[in-house]
Design a protein around this motif. Structure first.
Motif: not given
Length: 132
Positions: A32-49
């Motif tokens: 039931g627990s969940e961890v989320r992270r996100s951020g910017s890449c080296s140019a215009s893309a973004d990442w999420k985990m």
């Protein structure tokens, strides 16, 4: 039991210290627990985990969103420093993104994941980390 005020204060301090140290100990992730992270890449893309427990394992989902369809990205996932998965994915409509989902062994203690994706033609690099 007849105790002096000094002894009672010492016992109370010991109980409080014990309770506080118990709160500081990291416990394994619970269902039931969940961890989320996100951020910017080296140019215009973004990442999420995102990580959560599913069927006794850690389900890790990683995503890159470049807003451009048809881009081929090479990616890899490391789990506590060891390569766990790698591959190639292509961004798709409608969002120009791709995602990778893998189920990982839930090791004792904190599990640390690193997701890295590279789009060779543009040289863009996405790198995200998540501890679970």
């Amino acid at each position: 039991m007849n105790t002096t005020p000094t002894l009672r204060r010492s016992l109370a301090a010991l109980v409080v210290a014990g309770a506080a140290s118990t709160l500081l100990v990291a416990s394994p992730a619970q269902a039931g627990s969940e961890v989320r992270r996100s951020g910017s890449c080296s140019a215009s893309a973004d990442w999420k985990m995102k990580a959560k427990i599913r069927d006794g394992r850690i389900e890790l989902e990683s995503e890159v969103d470049s807003n451009k369809n048809g881009q081929v990205w090479r990616w890899r996932i490391k789990h506590n420093g060891s390569l766990s998965a790698s591959g190639r994915s292509t961004t798709k409509a409608p969002s120009g993104s791709f995602s990778v989902t893998r189920k990982m062994v839930n090791l004792s203690g904190t599990d640390r994941f690193v997701f890295r994706a590279v789009h060779k033609p543009s040289g863009q690099v996405c790198r995200g980390t998540l501890s679970f």
